[in-house]
Design a protein around this motif. Structure first.
Motif, PDB file in Angstrom:
ATOM      1  N   GLU A 218      -8.845  -0.539  -4.433  1.00  0.00           N
ATOM      2  CA  GLU A 218      -8.802   0.448  -3.264  1.00  0.00           C
ATOM      3  C   GLU A 218      -6.986   0.266  -2.697  1.00  0.00           C
ATOM      4  OE1 GLU A 218     -11.261   2.258  -0.219  1.00  0.00           O
ATOM      5  OE2 GLU A 218     -11.799   0.458  -1.147  1.00  0.00           O
ATOM      6  N   VAL A 219      -6.508   2.372  -2.848  1.00  0.00           N
ATOM      7  CA  VAL A 219      -5.513   2.058  -1.820  1.00  0.00           C
ATOM      8  C   VAL A 219      -6.389   2.340  -0.637  1.00  0.00           C
ATOM      9  CG1 VAL A 219      -3.694   3.250  -0.940  1.00  0.00           C
ATOM     10  CG2 VAL A 219      -4.400   2.941  -3.420  1.00  0.00           C
ATOM     11  N   VAL A 220      -6.143   1.601   0.488  1.00  0.00           N
ATOM     12  CA  VAL A 220      -7.162   2.105   1.829  1.00  0.00           C
ATOM     13  C   VAL A 220      -5.693   2.481   2.743  1.00  0.00           C
ATOM     14  CG1 VAL A 220      -8.334   0.031   1.504  1.00  0.00           C
ATOM     15  CG2 VAL A 220      -6.369  -0.261   3.003  1.00  0.00           C
ATOM     16  N   ASP A 221      -4.692   1.982   2.622  1.00  0.00           N
ATOM     17  CA  ASP A 221      -4.125   3.106   3.668  1.00  0.00           C
ATOM     18  C   ASP A 221      -2.285   2.963   2.701  1.00  0.00           C
ATOM     19  OD1 ASP A 221      -2.972   4.679   5.905  1.00  0.00           O
ATOM     20  OD2 ASP A 221      -2.486   2.524   6.729  1.00  0.00           O
ATOM     21  N   ALA A 222      -1.424   4.369   2.855  1.00  0.00           N
ATOM     22  CA  ALA A 222       0.088   3.980   2.418  1.00  0.00           C
ATOM     23  C   ALA A 222       0.265   4.819   3.715  1.00  0.00           C
ATOM     24  CB  ALA A 222      -0.456   5.124   1.386  1.00  0.00           C
ATOM     25  N   ALA A 223       2.140   5.360   3.755  1.00  0.00           N
ATOM     26  CA  ALA A 223       3.031   5.432   4.386  1.00  0.00           C
ATOM     27  C   ALA A 223       4.201   5.918   3.886  1.00  0.00           C
ATOM     28  CB  ALA A 223       3.132   4.663   5.857  1.00  0.00           C
ATOM     29  N   ALA A 224       4.671   7.432   4.329  1.00  0.00           N
ATOM     30  CA  ALA A 224       5.578   7.748   3.774  1.00  0.00           C
ATOM     31  C   ALA A 224       6.919   6.232   3.676  1.00  0.00           C
ATOM     32  CB  ALA A 224       6.169   9.283   4.449  1.00  0.00           C
ATOM     33  N   ALA A 225       8.105   6.301   3.308  1.00  0.00           N
ATOM     34  CA  ALA A 225       9.169   5.063   2.824  1.00  0.00           C
ATOM     35  C   ALA A 225       9.937   5.470   3.963  1.00  0.00           C
ATOM     36  CB  ALA A 225       9.606   5.141   1.464  1.00  0.00           C
ATOM     37  N   PRO A 226      10.757   4.768   5.080  1.00  0.00           N
ATOM     38  CA  PRO A 226      11.039   5.116   5.910  1.00  0.00           C
ATOM     39  C   PRO A 226      12.582   5.754   5.516  1.00  0.00           C
ATOM     40  CG  PRO A 226      10.929   2.905   6.279  1.00  0.00           C
ATOM     41  CD  PRO A 226      10.123   3.616   5.062  1.00  0.00           C
ATOM     42  N   PRO A 227      13.287   6.497   6.589  1.00  0.00           N
ATOM     43  CA  PRO A 227      14.296   6.576   5.475  1.00  0.00           C
ATOM     44  C   PRO A 227      15.911   5.881   5.569  1.00  0.00           C
ATOM     45  CG  PRO A 227      14.493   7.660   8.085  1.00  0.00           C
ATOM     46  CD  PRO A 227      13.196   7.073   7.614  1.00  0.00           C
ATOM     47  N   ARG A 228      16.578   5.087   4.162  1.00  0.00           N
ATOM     48  CA  ARG A 228      17.075   4.297   4.488  1.00  0.00           C
ATOM     49  C   ARG A 228      18.531   3.885   5.296  1.00  0.00           C
ATOM     50  NH1 ARG A 228      20.259   3.590  -1.613  1.00  0.00           N
ATOM     51  NH2 ARG A 228      18.101   3.821  -2.276  1.00  0.00           N
ATOM     52  N   ALA A 229      17.915   3.270   5.644  1.00  0.00           N
ATOM     53  CA  ALA A 229      19.322   2.518   7.661  1.00  0.00           C
ATOM     54  C   ALA A 229      21.132   3.040   7.058  1.00  0.00           C
ATOM     55  CB  ALA A 229      19.124   1.014   7.590  1.00  0.00           C
ATOM     56  N   THR A 230      21.716   3.721   7.804  1.00  0.00           N
ATOM     57  CA  THR A 230      22.923   3.247   7.228  1.00  0.00           C
ATOM     58  C   THR A 230      23.468   1.580   7.144  1.00  0.00           C
ATOM     59  OG1 THR A 230      23.149   5.399   8.964  1.00  0.00           O
ATOM     60  CG2 THR A 230      25.262   4.391   8.131  1.00  0.00           C
TER      61      THR A 230
END
Length: 254
Positions: A218-230
């Motif tokens: 089961e996928v219990v939580d998900a979040a968008a990947a953070p923007p790529r750092a410089t």
């Protein structure tokens, strides 16, 4: 064996209502490693005869990937498509595919070693277990002689040789071959090749064993990947090599 996955060049999302893959959010393509599996099946056909049947489990839009596989040279296809299969995890998928394969005649099942959307890498082994057949996984080379099949699996020390009797299940890696590009003639021919539609009931699948509600994972939580750092920029002022070496050493690359 072909799976349609979201294009890795586009943004991939989960459906907020059940945390399953939102297939409508991005274009669907053939799983990259499955293209190598298609090519290997075609090479085996060219050498030993027979025919190549594409089997895919997925919703309606998976038809596009099935037609792409047919345009590479496969002879026919079976599309396992049923709402009851939505949300099935890797083990349930292997079970469902094993039941679908039970409606077909085959000598060898060829599939990619993993998919780009889930990357579990277990479907090939689980499929062989459900079918009660030998599994030859992570194949970098496949040879068939009579009823014997032999693969080479790359290792840190060279390669292992794994041999079994047919029928068998083989999963392949990307170094095994170079998938062909469909010609215009094959693309046109693919439109006329038969695609059998198969429901869960027609495949003999127990719907209580598949689907989101009975999944073992089961996928219990998900979040968008953070923007790529410089990234770190090193200016060469006569000591650029030293700075680069110090940076790599700090990251334990050297």
């Amino acid at each position: 064996m072909v799976k349609q996955v979201p294009d890795t060049a586009t943004e991939r999302k989960l459906r907020p209502e059940d945390n399953t893959l939102d297939r409508a959010a991005s274009d669907g393509v053939i799983n990259e490693l499955d293209e190598y599996a298609i090519e290997e099946a075609l090479l085996l056909k060219e050498k030993h005869g027979g025919e190549v049947t594409v089997l895919s489990m997925g919703p309606d839009q998976a038809t596009d990937s099935i037609r792409k596989a047919l345009s590479m040279g496969a002879d026919k296809a079976v599309h396992l498509n049923d709402d009851a299969l939505h949300g099935s995890d890797a083990l349930q998928t292997a079970y469902a595919l094993s039941k679908a394969l039970g409606t077909l005649e085959f000598d060898v099942v060829v599939l990619g070693s993993e998919s780009t959307d889930a990357r579990t890498g277990v479907v090939g082994a689980a499929l062989a277990e459900y079918l009660g057949l030998p599994q030859l996984t992570l194949a970098g080379k496949v040879d068939i002689e009579g009823r014997s099949i032999r693969i080479q699996r790359q290792t840190d020390y060279g390669h292992d040789v794994v041999e079994a009797e047919l029928p068998a299940v083989v999963s392949v890696v990307e170094k095994i071959n170079e998938p062909r590009y469909p010609s215009f003639k094959l693309i046109m021919q693919a439109k006329k090749k038969p695609v059998q539609k198969l429901t869960a009931a027609e495949a003999g699948i127990d719907v209580a064993k598949v689907g989101l509600n009975s999944a073992a994972t089961e996928v219990v939580d998900a979040a968008a990947a953070p923007p790529r750092a410089t990234g770190t920029v090193i200016k060469d002022e006569g000591d650029g090599g030293l700075k680069a070496a110090e940076f790599l050493a700090a990251k334990k690359f050297i």
